[in-house]
Scaffold this motif. Structure first.
Motif, PDB file in Angstrom:
ATOM      1  N   TRP A 292      47.667  72.381  -7.098  1.00  0.00           N
ATOM      2  CA  TRP A 292      49.097  72.382  -7.345  1.00  0.00           C
ATOM      3  C   TRP A 292      49.300  72.710  -8.814  1.00  0.00           C
ATOM      4  O   TRP A 292      48.622  72.163  -9.674  1.00  0.00           O
ATOM      5  CB  TRP A 292      49.710  71.015  -7.054  1.00  0.00           C
ATOM      6  N   SER A 293      50.233  73.594  -9.093  1.00  0.00           N
ATOM      7  CA  SER A 293      50.597  73.940 -10.464  1.00  0.00           C
ATOM      8  C   SER A 293      52.100  73.783 -10.587  1.00  0.00           C
ATOM      9  O   SER A 293      52.845  74.132  -9.663  1.00  0.00           O
ATOM     10  CB  SER A 293      50.219  75.386 -10.791  1.00  0.00           C
ATOM     11  N   HIS A 294      52.555  73.289 -11.743  1.00  0.00           N
ATOM     12  CA  HIS A 294      53.982  73.104 -11.946  1.00  0.00           C
ATOM     13  C   HIS A 294      54.362  73.497 -13.359  1.00  0.00           C
ATOM     14  O   HIS A 294      53.667  73.161 -14.319  1.00  0.00           O
ATOM     15  CB  HIS A 294      54.372  71.637 -11.732  1.00  0.00           C
ATOM     16  N   THR A 295      55.460  74.233 -13.474  1.00  0.00           N
ATOM     17  CA  THR A 295      56.073  74.525 -14.768  1.00  0.00           C
ATOM     18  C   THR A 295      57.572  74.286 -14.624  1.00  0.00           C
ATOM     19  O   THR A 295      58.121  74.400 -13.520  1.00  0.00           O
ATOM     20  CB  THR A 295      55.838  75.985 -15.232  1.00  0.00           C
ATOM     21  N   PRO A 296      58.245  73.978 -15.727  1.00  0.00           N
ATOM     22  CA  PRO A 296      59.693  73.767 -15.637  1.00  0.00           C
ATOM     23  C   PRO A 296      60.433  75.017 -15.146  1.00  0.00           C
ATOM     24  O   PRO A 296      61.414  74.902 -14.408  1.00  0.00           O
ATOM     25  CB  PRO A 296      60.104  73.431 -17.069  1.00  0.00           C
ATOM     26  N   GLU A 297      59.964  76.180 -15.539  1.00  0.00           N
ATOM     27  CA  GLU A 297      60.657  77.419 -15.183  1.00  0.00           C
ATOM     28  C   GLU A 297      60.410  77.855 -13.742  1.00  0.00           C
ATOM     29  O   GLU A 297      61.296  78.393 -13.090  1.00  0.00           O
ATOM     30  CB  GLU A 297      60.236  78.555 -16.130  1.00  0.00           C
ATOM     31  N   LEU A 298      59.194  77.639 -13.233  1.00  0.00           N
ATOM     32  CA  LEU A 298      58.825  78.152 -11.914  1.00  0.00           C
ATOM     33  C   LEU A 298      58.823  77.097 -10.816  1.00  0.00           C
ATOM     34  O   LEU A 298      58.798  77.435  -9.638  1.00  0.00           O
ATOM     35  CB  LEU A 298      57.436  78.797 -11.981  1.00  0.00           C
TER      36      LEU A 298
ATOM     37  N   LEU B 236      51.424  89.598  -3.036  1.00  0.00           N
ATOM     38  CA  LEU B 236      50.087  89.016  -3.170  1.00  0.00           C
ATOM     39  C   LEU B 236      49.953  88.266  -4.484  1.00  0.00           C
ATOM     40  O   LEU B 236      49.272  87.238  -4.562  1.00  0.00           O
ATOM     41  CB  LEU B 236      49.017  90.092  -3.031  1.00  0.00           C
ATOM     42  N   SER B 237      50.620  88.751  -5.518  1.00  0.00           N
ATOM     43  CA  SER B 237      50.636  88.047  -6.801  1.00  0.00           C
ATOM     44  C   SER B 237      51.284  86.671  -6.638  1.00  0.00           C
ATOM     45  O   SER B 237      50.791  85.675  -7.176  1.00  0.00           O
ATOM     46  CB  SER B 237      51.395  88.881  -7.840  1.00  0.00           C
ATOM     47  N   LEU B 238      52.372  86.605  -5.884  1.00  0.00           N
ATOM     48  CA  LEU B 238      53.023  85.320  -5.597  1.00  0.00           C
ATOM     49  C   LEU B 238      52.093  84.397  -4.813  1.00  0.00           C
ATOM     50  O   LEU B 238      51.995  83.205  -5.101  1.00  0.00           O
ATOM     51  CB  LEU B 238      54.314  85.528  -4.807  1.00  0.00           C
ATOM     52  N   ALA B 239      51.391  84.959  -3.826  1.00  0.00           N
ATOM     53  CA  ALA B 239      50.493  84.163  -2.990  1.00  0.00           C
ATOM     54  C   ALA B 239      49.336  83.577  -3.798  1.00  0.00           C
ATOM     55  O   ALA B 239      48.817  82.507  -3.470  1.00  0.00           O
ATOM     56  CB  ALA B 239      49.952  85.017  -1.844  1.00  0.00           C
ATOM     57  N   LEU B 240      48.941  84.262  -4.859  1.00  0.00           N
ATOM     58  CA  LEU B 240      47.843  83.793  -5.710  1.00  0.00           C
ATOM     59  C   LEU B 240      48.317  82.897  -6.849  1.00  0.00           C
ATOM     60  O   LEU B 240      47.498  82.343  -7.588  1.00  0.00           O
ATOM     61  CB  LEU B 240      47.085  84.992  -6.278  1.00  0.00           C
ATOM     62  N   GLY B 241      49.622  82.772  -7.024  1.00  0.00           N
ATOM     63  CA  GLY B 241      50.152  81.924  -8.084  1.00  0.00           C
ATOM     64  C   GLY B 241      49.959  82.496  -9.473  1.00  0.00           C
ATOM     65  O   GLY B 241      49.867  81.755 -10.456  1.00  0.00           O
ATOM     66  N   GLU B 242      49.925  83.812  -9.580  1.00  0.00           N
ATOM     67  CA  GLU B 242      49.655  84.445 -10.870  1.00  0.00           C
ATOM     68  C   GLU B 242      50.709  84.115 -11.933  1.00  0.00           C
ATOM     69  O   GLU B 242      50.363  83.941 -13.095  1.00  0.00           O
ATOM     70  CB  GLU B 242      49.503  85.955 -10.700  1.00  0.00           C
ATOM     71  N   ALA B 243      51.955  83.995 -11.549  1.00  0.00           N
ATOM     72  CA  ALA B 243      52.998  83.668 -12.527  1.00  0.00           C
ATOM     73  C   ALA B 243      52.750  82.282 -13.136  1.00  0.00           C
ATOM     74  O   ALA B 243      52.944  82.076 -14.332  1.00  0.00           O
ATOM     75  CB  ALA B 243      54.386  83.733 -11.882  1.00  0.00           C
ATOM     76  N   TRP B 244      52.295  81.333 -12.320  1.00  0.00           N
ATOM     77  CA  TRP B 244      52.003  79.994 -12.815  1.00  0.00           C
ATOM     78  C   TRP B 244      50.796  80.036 -13.762  1.00  0.00           C
ATOM     79  O   TRP B 244      50.811  79.396 -14.803  1.00  0.00           O
ATOM     80  CB  TRP B 244      51.746  79.039 -11.659  1.00  0.00           C
ATOM     81  N   ASP B 245      49.779  80.796 -13.377  1.00  0.00           N
ATOM     82  CA  ASP B 245      48.609  80.921 -14.252  1.00  0.00           C
ATOM     83  C   ASP B 245      48.987  81.528 -15.600  1.00  0.00           C
ATOM     84  O   ASP B 245      48.540  81.052 -16.639  1.00  0.00           O
ATOM     85  CB  ASP B 245      47.523  81.779 -13.594  1.00  0.00           C
ATOM     86  N   GLU B 246      49.811  82.559 -15.581  1.00  0.00           N
ATOM     87  CA  GLU B 246      50.225  83.199 -16.835  1.00  0.00           C
ATOM     88  C   GLU B 246      51.005  82.227 -17.722  1.00  0.00           C
ATOM     89  O   GLU B 246      50.827  82.202 -18.934  1.00  0.00           O
ATOM     90  CB  GLU B 246      51.062  84.446 -16.546  1.00  0.00           C
TER      91      GLU B 246
END
Length: 167
Positions: free
Chosen positions: A92-98, A136-146
């Motif tokens: 699980w990854s969490h950011t205020p923006e995402l 696929l980028s969404l499915a991999l959670g790339e925005a959270w990783d970035e």
């Protein structure tokens, strides 16, 4: 029949000082009496703190932790639960923006994307490779990783890459 115990990690990458005691209470309510969180300054976010704890608890505790921490503004965290007998791992990854992202992981920590999710990406793409790539980028959670990477690196004592708002 005994409960299956699993291991995991809670990484609080960035939290305001006022939220730290509440995070400790939430983590403690799920994990019970384990090591206390040791807070240190987060160099990637002035006035924020970071902490990490390795835990062992009953299977499903990662999901309970994510639920306990969900929805708090200004909080960046990651939770992992290792794969165990009869259950895949999770992250699980969490950011205020995402907000929150969840992924199933294999025994080595790789994100597993289901057949249905891949088919959905193809359908959304309708022949447009950039749309398939986006799904696929969404499915991999790339925005959270970035978004979390500068906080991860700062936690390891690496040089901090400051992010500035543009526009």
């Amino acid at each position: 029949m005994s409960e299956t115990m699993v291991r995991g990690i809670v990484s609080i990458h960035s939290a305001p000082a006022a939220l730290c005691p509440h995070i400790e209470w939430a983590v403690g309510s799920v994990l019970g009496a384990q090591d206390r969180l040791e807070w240190t300054a987060q160099p990637a976010s002035q006035g924020a703190y970071r902490a990490e704890i390795v835990w062992t608890a009953p299977q499903g505790s990662g999901a309970r932790l994510a639920s306990a921490l969900r929805g708090w503004a200004h909080l960046r965290y990651e939770i992992t639960e290792e794969a165990s007998a009869g259950a895949d791992g999770s992250r699980w990854s969490h950011t205020p923006e995402l907000g929150i992202f969840h992924a199933t992981t294999d025994v080595t920590g790789n994100i597993m994307v289901s057949e249905d999710r891949i088919r959905y990406a193809y359908e959304q793409g309708s022949g447009d490779p950039s749309a398939v790539f986006h799904e696929l980028s969404l499915a991999l959670g790339e925005a959270w990783d970035e978004e979390l990477e500068p906080f991860r690196q700062a936690a390891e004592g690496a040089p901090v890459r400051w992010l500035h708002q543009v526009g």
